[in-house]
Design a protein around this motif. Structure first.
Motif, PDB file in Angstrom:
ATOM      1  N   LYS A 184     -13.449   5.272  97.832  1.00 17.04           N
ATOM      2  CA  LYS A 184     -13.793   6.665  98.097  1.00 17.04           C
ATOM      3  C   LYS A 184     -14.377   7.366  96.873  1.00 17.04           C
ATOM      4  O   LYS A 184     -15.359   8.117  96.987  1.00 17.04           O
ATOM      5  CB  LYS A 184     -12.550   7.414  98.590  1.00 17.04           C
ATOM      6  CG  LYS A 184     -12.810   8.878  98.929  1.00 17.04           C
ATOM      7  CD  LYS A 184     -11.550   9.547  99.444  1.00 17.04           C
ATOM      8  CE  LYS A 184     -11.815  11.006  99.801  1.00 17.04           C
ATOM      9  NZ  LYS A 184     -10.600  11.675 100.326  1.00 17.04           N
ATOM     10  N   GLU A 198     -17.700   9.697  96.667  1.00 13.01           N
ATOM     11  CA  GLU A 198     -17.599  11.146  96.502  1.00 13.01           C
ATOM     12  C   GLU A 198     -18.451  11.624  95.323  1.00 13.01           C
ATOM     13  O   GLU A 198     -19.101  12.673  95.392  1.00 13.01           O
ATOM     14  CB  GLU A 198     -16.136  11.545  96.281  1.00 13.01           C
ATOM     15  CG  GLU A 198     -15.250  11.392  97.503  1.00 13.01           C
ATOM     16  CD  GLU A 198     -15.489  12.463  98.558  1.00 13.01           C
ATOM     17  OE1 GLU A 198     -16.448  13.249  98.414  1.00 13.01           O
ATOM     18  OE2 GLU A 198     -14.707  12.509  99.528  1.00 13.01           O
ATOM     19  N   VAL A 250     -18.493  11.411 103.679  1.00 11.79           N
ATOM     20  CA  VAL A 250     -17.938  10.204 103.077  1.00 11.79           C
ATOM     21  C   VAL A 250     -16.878   9.620 104.007  1.00 11.79           C
ATOM     22  O   VAL A 250     -15.951  10.318 104.420  1.00 11.79           O
ATOM     23  CB  VAL A 250     -17.332  10.504 101.692  1.00 11.79           C
ATOM     24  CG1 VAL A 250     -16.568   9.294 101.173  1.00 11.79           C
ATOM     25  CG2 VAL A 250     -18.430  10.903 100.714  1.00 11.79           C
ATOM     26  N   PRO A 298     -14.386   6.548 103.867  1.00  9.81           N
ATOM     27  CA  PRO A 298     -13.799   5.371 103.215  1.00  9.81           C
ATOM     28  C   PRO A 298     -13.303   4.383 104.275  1.00  9.81           C
ATOM     29  O   PRO A 298     -12.451   4.724 105.093  1.00  9.81           O
ATOM     30  CB  PRO A 298     -12.625   5.957 102.417  1.00  9.81           C
ATOM     31  CG  PRO A 298     -12.814   7.441 102.433  1.00  9.81           C
ATOM     32  CD  PRO A 298     -13.574   7.752 103.671  1.00  9.81           C
TER      33      PRO A 298
END
Length: 236
Positions: A15, A19, A35, A37
């Motif tokens: 992540k 980010e 985003v 993950p």
């Protein structure tokens, strides 16, 4: 793509790097970035990703199947679990993502799918036996989908890069021969070439002039010679 004002969904395992990239792209280009993950190599990951995006009412118009990695070394000296994990990501995940998002695109009558194959797709490669085979699948799969989905308004293009300056070598534990150093391309022109071919509606494209020459020469040489050349070039 962000420079072209395309809003993006970034999907990968880690992540934090995503980010950071998302923040940079938002600030530089003013685009929206989501985003997600997710470990795309995990069974059922494609369906979970699609469900998450549906919950956010996000429609995917361009799917870039860029997730993948290689393993270097003799097949029998590589733990089978690592090989099957690679096959799961390079083949199964690509197939599932193309099916799940391709269904929506075909129903709308529009959409684009970019698959990442390799110049290793075109011949057997000792030292990269399983990896090259996965990329042969991607190329064959993608070119077939190109013809199947074109009448339904969906463009499918296979990008075949050669050796590119990414983290591939370290992830694959692969040496870089002098020949490969000469042929190495930067990521940006490879990506731009793939997106341009996608916009032109091509079935496949080989990135880079020298790589195109290498692939063309395959038509003129026996497969035994191709294997020998690739073994020498990749340190197989």
């Amino acid at each position: 793509m962000a420079a072209q004002k395309v809003n993006l969904v970034l999907a990968a395992r880690r992540k934090e790097p995503m980010e950071k990239l998302a923040t940079e792209l938002r600030q530089k280009y003013g685009v929206e970035i989501v985003v997600e993950p997710i470990d795309l190599a995990a069974p059922g990951a494609a369906a979970r990703l699609k469900s998450s995006l549906d919950d956010q009412s996000l429609q995917i118009d361009i799917l870039v199947n860029n997730a993948g990695y290689g393993l270097h070394g003799d097949f029998l000296d590589t733990p089978l679990e690592r090989t099957t994990d690679m096959i799961q990501l390079n083949i199964t995940a690509v197939t599932e993502l193309s099916f799940i998002f391709g269904q929506d695109m075909a129903a709308r009558g529009s959409g684009q799918i970019l698959l990442i194959a390799s110049i290793l797709s075109f011949q057997p490669v000792p030292g990269f036996a399983a990896y090259a085979a996965t990329k042969s699948y991607v190329l064959s799969f993608g070119e077939a989908l190109h013809d199947e989905l074109r009448p339904r308004g969906v463009t499918v293009t296979c990008l075949c890069p050669g050796h590119t300056e990414t983290g591939f070598d370290s992830a694959a534990s692969a040496p870089v021969s002098p020949m490969l150093r000469i042929l190495t391309m930067k990521p940006r022109p490879v990506a731009k070439g793939g997106l341009h071919a996608l916009s032109q509606g091509k079935a496949s494209v080989v990135a880079g002039f020298m790589n195109k020459i290498i692939i063309f020469s395959n038509r003129l040489t026996p497969r035994s010679m191709q294997r020998a050349v690739m073994k020498s070039a990749t340190g197989g």
